[in-house]
Write an enzyme that holds these catalytic residues in place. Structure first.
Site, PDB file in Angstrom:
ATOM      1  CG  ASP A  45      -5.983  -9.580  -5.444  1.00 36.09           C
ATOM      2  OD1 ASP A  45      -5.498 -10.353  -6.279  1.00 36.09           O
ATOM      3  OD2 ASP A  45      -6.343  -8.426  -5.710  1.00 36.09           O
ATOM      4  CG  ASP A  92      -6.547   0.529  -3.648  1.00 41.56           C
ATOM      5  OD1 ASP A  92      -6.775   1.749  -3.589  1.00 41.56           O
ATOM      6  OD2 ASP A  92      -7.394  -0.302  -4.025  1.00 41.56           O
ATOM      7  NE  ARG A 113      -8.885   0.289  -1.506  1.00 42.12           N
ATOM      8  CZ  ARG A 113      -9.991  -0.391  -1.782  1.00 42.12           C
ATOM      9  NH1 ARG A 113     -11.008  -0.368  -0.924  1.00 42.12           N
ATOM     10  NH2 ARG A 113     -10.101  -1.093  -2.898  1.00 42.12           N
ATOM     11  CB  SER A 164      -9.776  -5.842 -11.256  1.00 37.96           C
ATOM     12  OG  SER A 164      -9.422  -5.313  -9.996  1.00 37.96           O
TER      13      SER A 164
END
Length: 407
Positions: free
Chosen positions: A16, A126, A97, A178
């Site tokens: 990404d 996320d 995160r 992923s």
């Protein structure tokens, strides 16, 4: 778009964010892109990252070592709370995160950036975790989320874009799971895992990275001890270790014994169900050791309330609400409960199983003389009759009244 001159990008070097750098420059008038990578234990994933970021258009790359802060300020407090999302998920991505996003917001403010960009999809959790943290530390900062606006619709199309822009990738279309890796865990999503009917290929070469499957674990059990002080793990097998080193050591021994594999269909915050496979060897050991120690050091009433609040704590962490008054209040409660959670837990690890092999604490509430089935001088068994009469009074009263009413 004209007012976006400088963007700070949350950069992992994965698929990404690798394509986001040229995409930002194409769509925001060749804006300056500053990449920021938070090191929370990705290991070799950070190798060559600076060269890659610069070659694809970033003006510079920050690599921030956040491992100690991650473990001590996020991981251990969540473990002390006993917070587990939907019975199995030990929140490996969730609490990584906030620590990363907090540092990104700080750098964006220092750099005088016009916006912060992240590579989270519009389907995932996320995006919420990053953006809620950014709002807590840079409330006026613009946020760019390409997955919500660009024409790319799939990971295959991302690979097409990368190939067209000569962006090197460490994946191919056949092994394009992923993944999210940090010191605490590794997650796997996508491809064959998207169908819950498919069994994960645990024994397939290269699938598991932090350990082996239970079938491949040794036929002989491994014994370890974990020492805690006020709920914080401080030693393994009698060796004092810092938080990062302690988790790394437990990851190794846990992985070797097939510990910590979880196959979960979870309920995402955005509303859909999602299937993932998680590796959390050291974390699974710590959660179980801490739970065992609390059984002898925390009283019944406190333990009951704590277990109820653990569900809410897990939701808060999962939903990205770390920097909120409620999370701080719950953490204050948890800290109070941990004052006596000091002691040593002995565990037997065997083919994916964690077996309690003994627990001791200077603050134990377990009194062998009271609990024994042998003769004792401290407990009058006749006292129980009066207790039962009072405890059962509502049942007795209702039964007698029902008899009078002919019920």
């Amino acid at each position: 778009m004209a007012n976006i001159k400088k963007v700070v990008l949350a950069y992992s070097g994965g698929l990404d964010t690798s394509i986001i750098i040229p995409w930002l420059k194409e769509n925001y008038d060749n804006c300056e892109v500053i990449a920021v990578s938070g090191d929370v234990g990705q290991g070799t994933e950070l190798e060559g990252l600076e060269e890659k970021a610069i070659k694809t258009g970033a003006s510079k790359l920050y690599i921030e070592d956040l491992k100690k802060e991650f473990v001590e300020d996020y991981v251990f407090p969540t473990m002390q709370a006993g917070a587990v999302y939907e019975d199995k998920y030990l929140l490996g991505t969730s609490f990584a995160r906030p620590v990363i996003a907090k540092r990104i917001a700080e750098i964006a403010l220092k750099e005088g950036a016009d916006a912060i960009c992240h590579g989270c999809t519009g389907k995932g959790n996320d995006q919420v975790r990053f953006e809620l943290t950014i709002k807590a530390f840079a409330p006026d900062m613009q946020i760019i989320a390409p997955w919500r606006v660009w024409d790319i619709k799939s990971r295959d199309e991302e690979i097409d874009y990368a190939e067209a822009h000569n962006i090197p990738l460490k994946i191919n279309r056949e092994t394009n799971y992923s993944k999210d890796k940090n010191l605490w865990h590794l997650s796997h999503e996508g491809l064959d895992l998207e169908d819950p009917a498919n069994e994960p290929f645990y024994n397939k070469e290269g699938f598991l990275e932090m350990g082996v499957s239970p079938e491949q674990a040794p036929d002989k059990p491994t014994y370890i001890t974990v020492d805690f002080e006020k709920g914080v793990p401080v030693a393994v097998d009698g060796e004092k270790l810092g938080g990062v080193e302690l988790v790394e050591k437990l990851n190794k021994v846990g992985g070797e014994n097939g510990i910590g594999l979880a196959d979960i269909v979870e309920n995402r915050l955005v509303g859909m169900k999602s299937r993932g496979v998680y590796e959390t060897p050291g974390g699974t050991i710590l959660y179980e050791a801490h739970r065992i120690l609390e059984t002898i050091t925390v009283d019944k009433a406190t333990a009951r309330v704590k277990s109820q609040l653990a569900l809410q704590f897990a939701d808060i962490v999962y939903n990205g609400q770390w920097f909120t008054p409620l999370r701080e209040a719950l953490s204050a409660f948890v800290t109070e409960t941990q004052k006596t959670v000091t002691g040593t837990v002995k565990l037997k690890l065997y083919k994916g199983n964690i077996i309690n092999a003994g627990v001791t604490s200077p603050y134990t509430l377990y009194d062998e003389e009271v609990a024994t089935f042998d003769a004792d001088e401290v407990y009058n068994q006749n006292d129980s009759a009066g207790f039962i009469n009072l405890f059962g009074l509502p049942i007795k009263v209702k039964a007698k009244l029902d008899q009078k009413r002919g019920c």
